[in-house]
Design a protein around this motif. Structure first.
Motif, PDB file in Angstrom:
ATOM      1  N   ASP A 108       0.865  -1.187   0.000  1.00 36.19           N
ATOM      2  CA  ASP A 108       0.000   0.000   0.000  1.00 36.19           C
ATOM      3  C   ASP A 108       0.894   1.226   0.000  1.00 36.19           C
ATOM      4  O   ASP A 108       1.691   1.429   0.920  1.00 36.19           O
ATOM      5  N   ILE A 109       0.720   2.026  -1.003  1.00 34.79           N
ATOM      6  CA  ILE A 109       1.624   3.163  -1.182  1.00 34.79           C
ATOM      7  C   ILE A 109       0.815   4.375  -1.666  1.00 34.79           C
ATOM      8  O   ILE A 109      -0.358   4.233  -2.028  1.00 34.79           O
ATOM      9  N   THR A 110       1.437   5.526  -1.635  1.00 32.45           N
ATOM     10  CA  THR A 110       0.761   6.746  -2.082  1.00 32.45           C
ATOM     11  C   THR A 110       1.284   7.152  -3.452  1.00 32.45           C
ATOM     12  O   THR A 110       2.497   7.131  -3.691  1.00 32.45           O
TER      13      THR A 110
ATOM     14  N   PHE B 125      -3.194   9.842  -4.199  1.00 33.51           N
ATOM     15  CA  PHE B 125      -4.180   8.764  -4.140  1.00 33.51           C
ATOM     16  C   PHE B 125      -3.543   7.524  -3.520  1.00 33.51           C
ATOM     17  O   PHE B 125      -2.327   7.337  -3.585  1.00 33.51           O
ATOM     18  N   SER B 126      -4.391   6.692  -2.951  1.00 39.48           N
ATOM     19  CA  SER B 126      -3.905   5.415  -2.438  1.00 39.48           C
ATOM     20  C   SER B 126      -3.721   4.459  -3.612  1.00 39.48           C
ATOM     21  O   SER B 126      -4.567   4.383  -4.500  1.00 39.48           O
ATOM     22  N   LEU B 127      -2.601   3.749  -3.590  1.00 39.57           N
ATOM     23  CA  LEU B 127      -2.283   2.809  -4.669  1.00 39.57           C
ATOM     24  C   LEU B 127      -1.942   1.459  -4.038  1.00 39.57           C
ATOM     25  O   LEU B 127      -1.136   1.387  -3.112  1.00 39.57           O
ATOM     26  N   GLU B 128      -2.567   0.416  -4.544  1.00 40.21           N
ATOM     27  CA  GLU B 128      -2.219  -0.933  -4.086  1.00 40.21           C
ATOM     28  C   GLU B 128      -1.487  -1.653  -5.203  1.00 40.21           C
ATOM     29  O   GLU B 128      -2.002  -1.752  -6.324  1.00 40.21           O
TER      30      GLU B 128
ATOM     31  N   ALA C  39      -3.442  -0.718  -8.853  1.00 38.64           N
ATOM     32  CA  ALA C  39      -4.839  -0.318  -8.605  1.00 38.64           C
ATOM     33  C   ALA C  39      -4.905   0.950  -7.752  1.00 38.64           C
ATOM     34  O   ALA C  39      -4.581   0.933  -6.560  1.00 38.64           O
ATOM     35  N   LEU C  40      -5.294   2.034  -8.390  1.00 30.84           N
ATOM     36  CA  LEU C  40      -5.491   3.299  -7.668  1.00 30.84           C
ATOM     37  C   LEU C  40      -6.888   3.329  -7.072  1.00 30.84           C
ATOM     38  O   LEU C  40      -7.841   2.799  -7.657  1.00 30.84           O
ATOM     39  N   ASP C  41      -7.008   3.990  -5.921  1.00 39.74           N
ATOM     40  CA  ASP C  41      -8.270   4.037  -5.198  1.00 39.74           C
ATOM     41  C   ASP C  41      -8.766   5.488  -5.155  1.00 39.74           C
ATOM     42  O   ASP C  41      -8.008   6.402  -4.814  1.00 39.74           O
TER      43      ASP C  41
END
Lengths: 392, 187
Positions: free
Chosen positions: B123-125, B136-139, B156-158
């Motif tokens: 989990d990264i930004t 955005f949050s990026l998995e 996958a961006l959230d």
């Protein structure tokens, strides 16, 4: 009861009223019993004459003006606390009355404190925004010693047993406010609409107003209509001088670009700050008090609310969220503490409570039952590995 | 004299190192973890290692690449927030190509981020520089491509409760400036 003294200190006393339920209702309706003086008891906070009576300790309380955070000031009071042991001598207010600070008191019946409370000048306040209250840090040139509002002065010019401000613990007022909203049928119906929409694809929200300030006055709370947002953002409720709370939901089911969490997001916190500060704006002066402000969340994990504990810290957090590094740190903290879609409810709550503490964001967290009633305050336990729940 | 200075310096460094408390990134936070400059949130399991390098996604004549680099013991110091600690993190840079011609080359993140608590799930930004620098949050999820081999990942961006002021102003343009929900291959 706090009585302002010429030297800027406050004389503190405990006032109790021995009233029947019908008398309480009569007072609410504005009819003070004729024999109120006989039913009023003023006792010193310094004297503890027997085991079982309360103990007090010096505490600093911040009084926040809902209109102007910068006008907030602190005062020192003696607050009731649990007595550690009855034979200890550790600085609590006890039999000796020899602890430094605070003021003395005159045990016995005061000079109609109820008149002072219900009358014009000082009114029934809660110590957080009485417009007639003098700010000791901001001397009023027309009332340099801050005693102009006293009903009766003594020979030295101090307020006598006249309430300058009534300080009710914020938590008590927060709980009363939560109960008041929860007793409102429309509020509960609207909250149920949010709950019913959790399995759907559109977030919903509504605004909650103190309708007593409308013209003509309506109920408090007065609930606005349900507003649709989108799958990732709740509906927008426009700023309003008496918008005291905002309620929204988080959806349950994740999709490619939507991964809701089971507690408040950083965006929720900054939105709450915006509602709180809007109510303090010079452009839209508001009579709302801090304890009225709330930010509700209805989600699959539970029904929660944030209340303001320290408006300045809430504002500081919001400002810092504008910094790239800080915002990334917050996101990492959420991830590290399992505040993430699909994680167990307890993990997310525990993580959020840790976050509240570590980042000192100036809010309190409460949870209600499935009927949006019976609010409990959630706090970390001493070891920070579990949650203490305290009934409102 | 030089030897005395050198010895003193070594001693100071040694004291500094021994005073530090290392925390496993895979564990939950402890009280004051981000305070006092005494804690180091470390990728003890080295879960970040398989992510390092360049990853690409090709869609007809367009190519999207991300470059991940690890920063060890990054000193996070934000005095206004009383944050002062050390951590391991990842920096992301991204590039866009059209017909093999570089059309966009982002800056490299100045502030590393990223938490891995289980192998293969990062989990990264992500900062979208063509969307008003919104974050955005990026998995990033590793996809197994053989025994101990993970040469693919899901990007996958959230959108959840993220601000996107650019999209507010340009609602007809894609929400993100980069492709999303894609499978990328390691180069």
């Amino acid at each position: 009861m706090l009585s302002k003294q010429v030297d800027g200190s406050y004389k503190a006393s405990v006032v109790s009223y021995n009233l029947t339920d019908s008398e309480k209702q009569a007072i609410k309706a504005g009819n003070t019993p004729i024999d109120i003086a006989q039913k009023t008891f003023v006792s010193s906070m310094m004297s503890r004459e027997s085991v079982g009576e309360p103990c007090y300790e010096a505490q600093t309380i911040t009084i926040i003006s809902p209109r102007d955070i910068s006008a907030s000031h602190t005062i020192n009071i003696q607050a009731e606390v649990p007595c550690p042991t009855d034979d200890s001598d550790d600085g609590f207010w006890d039999d000796d009355g020899d602890t430094s600070g605070g003021g003395g008191a005159n045990p016995g019946t005061g000079s109609d404190p109820f008149g002072g409370l219900l009358g014009g000048g000082n009114g029934i306040g809660d110590g957080t925004g009485n417009p007639n209250q003098t700010d000791p840090d901001d001397p009023d040139t027309t009332d340099p010693d801050g005693t102009q509002d006293c009903l009766e002065l003594d020979a030295e010019g101090n307020c006598m047993d006249d309430a300058t401000a009534i300080l009710v613990p914020n938590e008590t007022k927060d709980c009363e406010e939560l109960r008041k909203n929860s007793e409102n049928t429309t509020f509960k119906q609207r909250m149920q609409v949010l709950a019913d929409a959790i399995p759907g694809d559109i977030e919903k929200a509504f605004g909650i107003y103190n309708g007593t300030y409308f013209n003509p006055p309506v109920s408090n709370p007065a609930c606005g209509p349900i507003v649709d947002g989108d799958e990732n953002h709740s509906g927008i409720v426009n700023s309003h001088p008496v918008l005291k709370a905002y309620a929204h939901n988080h959806l349950k089911n994740a999709s490619g670009t939507r991964k809701h969490i089971g507690t408040f997001s950083p965006k929720d916190i900054t939105n709450f700050n915006n509602i709180f500060t809007d109510s303090n704006s010079d452009d839209s002066p508001s009579p709302l008090l801090q304890h009225e402000m709330a930010y509700y969340l209805v989600c699959d994990e539970g029904n929660y609310v944030m209340k303001v504990k320290d408006g300045t810290k809430l504002l500081d957090f919001t400002i810092l969220m504008g910094s790239d590094g800080f915002a990334k740190e917050v996101k990492d903290y959420y991830r590290k503490n399992k505040i993430k879609h699909g994680k167990p409810k307890k993990d997310q709550n525990l993580g959020f409570l840790k976050f509240m503490k570590e980042y000192n964001i100036g809010i309190d967290l409460y949870e209600a039952d499935a009927n949006f009633e019976n609010w409990k305050k959630l706090e970390l336990n001493e070891d920070e590995n579990d949650i203490n729940k305290t009934d409102c | 004299m030089k030897q005395i200075l050198f010895t003193t310096l070594l001693l100071l460094i040694s004291v500094s190192i021994t005073a530090q408390t290392v925390i496993d990134m895979a564990d939950e936070s402890i009280t004051n973890e981000t305070k006092n400059g005494t804690y180091y949130v470390k990728d003890i399991n080295n879960y970040m290692q398989p992510y390092l390098g360049t990853w690409k996604y090709i869609n007809e004549n367009e190519e999207f690449r991300i470059i991940l680099t690890k920063v060890e013991m990054f000193h996070v110091i934000l005095p206004e927030a009383s944050i002062d600690y050390y951590k391991d993190g990842l920096k992301i840079q991204y590039q866009k190509y059209e017909n093999n011609v570089l059309t966009y080359d982002s800056v490299i993140d100045s502030h590393p981020s990223g938490i891995i608590q289980e192998f293969g799930v990062l989990d990264i930004t992500f900062t979208d520089y063509e969307r008003n620098n919104e974050i955005f949050s990026l998995e990033l999820t590793l996809i197994s491509t053989g025994i101990n081999e993970h040469n693919k990942l899901k990007f996958a961006l959230d959108k959840f409760e993220s601000s996107n002021s650019y999209h507010d102003e340009h609602p007809n343009e894609p929400y993100f400036s980069v492709p999303n929900n894609i499978e990328m291959t390691k180069m």
